[in-house]
Write a protein that holds these residues in place. Sequence first.
Motif, PDB file in Angstrom:
ATOM      1  N   ALA A 117       1.316 -21.167  -0.582  1.00 23.49           N
ATOM      2  CA  ALA A 117       2.093 -20.037  -0.078  1.00 23.49           C
ATOM      3  C   ALA A 117       1.511 -18.762  -0.672  1.00 23.49           C
ATOM      4  N   THR A 118       1.096 -17.836   0.181  1.00 23.04           N
ATOM      5  CA  THR A 118       0.462 -16.605  -0.267  1.00 23.04           C
ATOM      6  C   THR A 118       1.243 -15.397   0.247  1.00 23.04           C
ATOM      7  N   VAL A 119       1.035 -14.254  -0.379  1.00 21.04           N
ATOM      8  CA  VAL A 119       1.671 -13.018   0.069  1.00 21.04           C
ATOM      9  C   VAL A 119       1.079 -12.640   1.428  1.00 21.04           C
ATOM     10  N   PRO A 120       1.911 -12.298   2.414  1.00 15.28           N
ATOM     11  CA  PRO A 120       1.372 -11.912   3.730  1.00 15.28           C
ATOM     12  C   PRO A 120       0.361 -10.773   3.586  1.00 15.28           C
ATOM     13  N   THR A 121      -0.781 -10.926   4.271  1.00 13.72           N
ATOM     14  CA  THR A 121      -1.886  -9.983   4.068  1.00 13.72           C
ATOM     15  C   THR A 121      -2.630  -9.739   5.371  1.00 13.72           C
ATOM     16  N   LEU A 122      -3.013  -8.490   5.596  1.00 12.32           N
ATOM     17  CA  LEU A 122      -3.962  -8.127   6.639  1.00 12.32           C
ATOM     18  C   LEU A 122      -5.277  -7.769   5.966  1.00 12.32           C
ATOM     19  N   TRP A 123      -6.370  -8.293   6.497  1.00  8.61           N
ATOM     20  CA  TRP A 123      -7.693  -8.062   5.917  1.00  8.61           C
ATOM     21  C   TRP A 123      -8.443  -7.086   6.815  1.00  8.61           C
ATOM     22  N   ARG A 124      -8.956  -6.011   6.235  1.00  5.82           N
ATOM     23  CA  ARG A 124      -9.616  -4.976   7.026  1.00  5.82           C
ATOM     24  C   ARG A 124     -10.905  -4.507   6.341  1.00  5.82           C
ATOM     25  N   HIS A 125     -11.953  -4.312   7.160  1.00  2.00           N
ATOM     26  CA  HIS A 125     -13.206  -3.756   6.629  1.00  2.00           C
ATOM     27  C   HIS A 125     -13.027  -2.288   6.257  1.00  2.00           C
ATOM     28  N   SER A 126     -12.185  -1.590   6.996  1.00  2.00           N
ATOM     29  CA  SER A 126     -11.883  -0.199   6.692  1.00  2.00           C
ATOM     30  C   SER A 126     -10.429   0.064   7.069  1.00  2.00           C
ATOM     31  N   VAL A 127      -9.848   1.073   6.444  1.00  2.00           N
ATOM     32  CA  VAL A 127      -8.448   1.392   6.698  1.00  2.00           C
ATOM     33  C   VAL A 127      -8.320   2.899   6.904  1.00  2.00           C
ATOM     34  N   SER A 128      -7.782   3.261   8.038  1.00  2.00           N
ATOM     35  CA  SER A 128      -7.444   4.646   8.341  1.00  2.00           C
ATOM     36  C   SER A 128      -5.936   4.731   8.544  1.00  2.00           C
ATOM     37  N   ARG A 129      -5.461   5.902   8.885  1.00  2.92           N
ATOM     38  CA  ARG A 129      -4.029   6.039   9.158  1.00  2.92           C
ATOM     39  C   ARG A 129      -3.610   5.107  10.296  1.00  2.92           C
ATOM     40  N   TYR A 130      -4.494   4.898  11.264  1.00  3.94           N
ATOM     41  CA  TYR A 130      -4.159   4.016  12.388  1.00  3.94           C
ATOM     42  C   TYR A 130      -3.874   2.601  11.885  1.00  3.94           C
ATOM     43  N   GLU A 131      -4.725   2.075  10.988  1.00  2.98           N
ATOM     44  CA  GLU A 131      -4.513   0.722  10.464  1.00  2.98           C
ATOM     45  C   GLU A 131      -3.215   0.644   9.653  1.00  2.98           C
ATOM     46  N   LEU A 132      -2.857   1.725   8.984  1.00  7.01           N
ATOM     47  CA  LEU A 132      -1.591   1.738   8.259  1.00  7.01           C
ATOM     48  C   LEU A 132      -0.412   1.637   9.225  1.00  7.01           C
ATOM     49  N   GLU A 133      -0.464   2.428  10.284  1.00  2.00           N
ATOM     50  CA  GLU A 133       0.620   2.375  11.270  1.00  2.00           C
ATOM     51  C   GLU A 133       0.720   0.989  11.882  1.00  2.00           C
ATOM     52  N   GLU A 134      -0.423   0.396  12.148  1.00  2.00           N
ATOM     53  CA  GLU A 134      -0.470  -0.963  12.690  1.00  2.00           C
ATOM     54  C   GLU A 134       0.158  -1.952  11.706  1.00  2.00           C
ATOM     55  N   ALA A 135      -0.140  -1.784  10.420  1.00  2.00           N
ATOM     56  CA  ALA A 135       0.384  -2.693   9.403  1.00  2.00           C
ATOM     57  C   ALA A 135       1.893  -2.541   9.238  1.00  2.00           C
ATOM     58  N   PHE A 136       2.380  -1.321   9.289  1.00  2.00           N
ATOM     59  CA  PHE A 136       3.833  -1.126   9.201  1.00  2.00           C
ATOM     60  C   PHE A 136       4.547  -1.842  10.348  1.00  2.00           C
ATOM     61  N   GLU A 137       3.975  -1.759  11.533  1.00  3.13           N
ATOM     62  CA  GLU A 137       4.570  -2.458  12.674  1.00  3.13           C
ATOM     63  C   GLU A 137       4.481  -3.968  12.487  1.00  3.13           C
ATOM     64  N   HIS A 138       3.341  -4.425  12.015  1.00  2.00           N
ATOM     65  CA  HIS A 138       3.119  -5.867  11.855  1.00  2.00           C
ATOM     66  C   HIS A 138       4.106  -6.470  10.849  1.00  2.00           C
ATOM     67  N   PHE A 139       4.274  -5.806   9.710  1.00  2.00           N
ATOM     68  CA  PHE A 139       5.122  -6.356   8.649  1.00  2.00           C
ATOM     69  C   PHE A 139       6.582  -5.917   8.775  1.00  2.00           C
ATOM     70  N   ASP A 140       6.839  -4.889   9.606  1.00  2.00           N
ATOM     71  CA  ASP A 140       8.195  -4.338   9.756  1.00  2.00           C
ATOM     72  C   ASP A 140       8.783  -4.015   8.381  1.00  2.00           C
ATOM     73  N   CYS A 141       8.054  -3.202   7.631  1.00  2.00           N
ATOM     74  CA  CYS A 141       8.468  -2.859   6.278  1.00  2.00           C
ATOM     75  C   CYS A 141       8.428  -1.345   6.091  1.00  2.00           C
ATOM     76  N   GLU A 142       8.901  -0.876   4.957  1.00  2.00           N
ATOM     77  CA  GLU A 142       8.946   0.554   4.688  1.00  2.00           C
ATOM     78  C   GLU A 142       7.853   1.026   3.741  1.00  2.00           C
ATOM     79  N   ARG A 143       7.260   0.085   2.993  1.00  2.00           N
ATOM     80  CA  ARG A 143       6.174   0.460   2.082  1.00  2.00           C
ATOM     81  C   ARG A 143       5.074  -0.595   2.128  1.00  2.00           C
ATOM     82  N   LEU A 144       3.852  -0.121   1.979  1.00  2.00           N
ATOM     83  CA  LEU A 144       2.682  -0.981   1.974  1.00  2.00           C
ATOM     84  C   LEU A 144       1.893  -0.782   0.678  1.00  2.00           C
ATOM     85  N   VAL A 145       1.204  -1.846   0.266  1.00  2.00           N
ATOM     86  CA  VAL A 145       0.254  -1.751  -0.831  1.00  2.00           C
ATOM     87  C   VAL A 145      -1.133  -2.030  -0.260  1.00  2.00           C
ATOM     88  N   VAL A 146      -2.065  -1.114  -0.515  1.00  2.00           N
ATOM     89  CA  VAL A 146      -3.449  -1.268  -0.068  1.00  2.00           C
ATOM     90  C   VAL A 146      -4.297  -1.533  -1.308  1.00  2.00           C
TER      91      VAL A 146
END
Length: 296
Positions: A117-146
Amino acid sequence: MRRIGFLACETTLPGDGDRRRGDAYEHDLMIAALAPAFETRGLEMDVIDWEAPLEDFEGLDLVMLGTAWNYQDKPDAFVARLDTLASRGISVCNSPEVVRWNATKTYLRDLAERGAATVPTLWRHSVSRYELEEAFEHFDCERLVVKRQVGAGALDQELIDRKALPNPQWRYGHRAMIQPYLPAIAKEGELSFIFIDGDLSHALRKLPADGDYRIQSLYGGTETKLEPSPEEACAAGAIVSALPFDAPLYARIDMLRAEDGALMVMEAELIEPYLYPEQGPDLGERLARAIAQRLD
């Protein structure tokens, strides 16, 4: 007497106080815990910078990776040095093969495939504001750790609030892993389990300072000894069993409680983890015994 090299780096070795890391006292605690126990077992400890000239390693029987805490800044050179030492007949713990597997956090995908059992994770070669918005939608959360895929000690980590996104030009400068912020880190804390040759040595709870989320001492994090329940010890041991190789000389399994009460692995630290001797008073003897057995 067999000679054991304890690999450190320029910012953990004693010397110029301005050069030493803020957490270099942990190096001192490790040496104080290990050196007497090693001597009792007929092992002479040599503390050495992993970047020292190769002739400084002559006569060593085994090296443990110790406090080589700058390896993530030059991982290729680090692994190359371990390969060279191994090619000269020096036992390297943990081995170059283990280091290659563990150096990039994508090893967590391997563990997940093996049932961990691992912490849910998205793996990205690069991260921009777009990837952050995508991640917030994916996890349905209020804060992210990069986090960096190759990194240690919370280096370059960022905690991002959904209501305070960075500007449109923002870019994260490393290959990244994106995870939802999990409140358990501040409530129960991160639980760490120290294993020596696959056997549980001791465990501890790490909590961040008020207002922070990072549990490292550099950021005010604190540690207390933990007496794990049988279920907690079993969960951590299952991660060691899921490794794609025999149990290494030492391993630190860092875990976090999920909302359903199960423990999830955050990190399987196999390269140069701090092993918290203050919470494990027999750590030195355990390591000395395990090393002596490997050299017999």
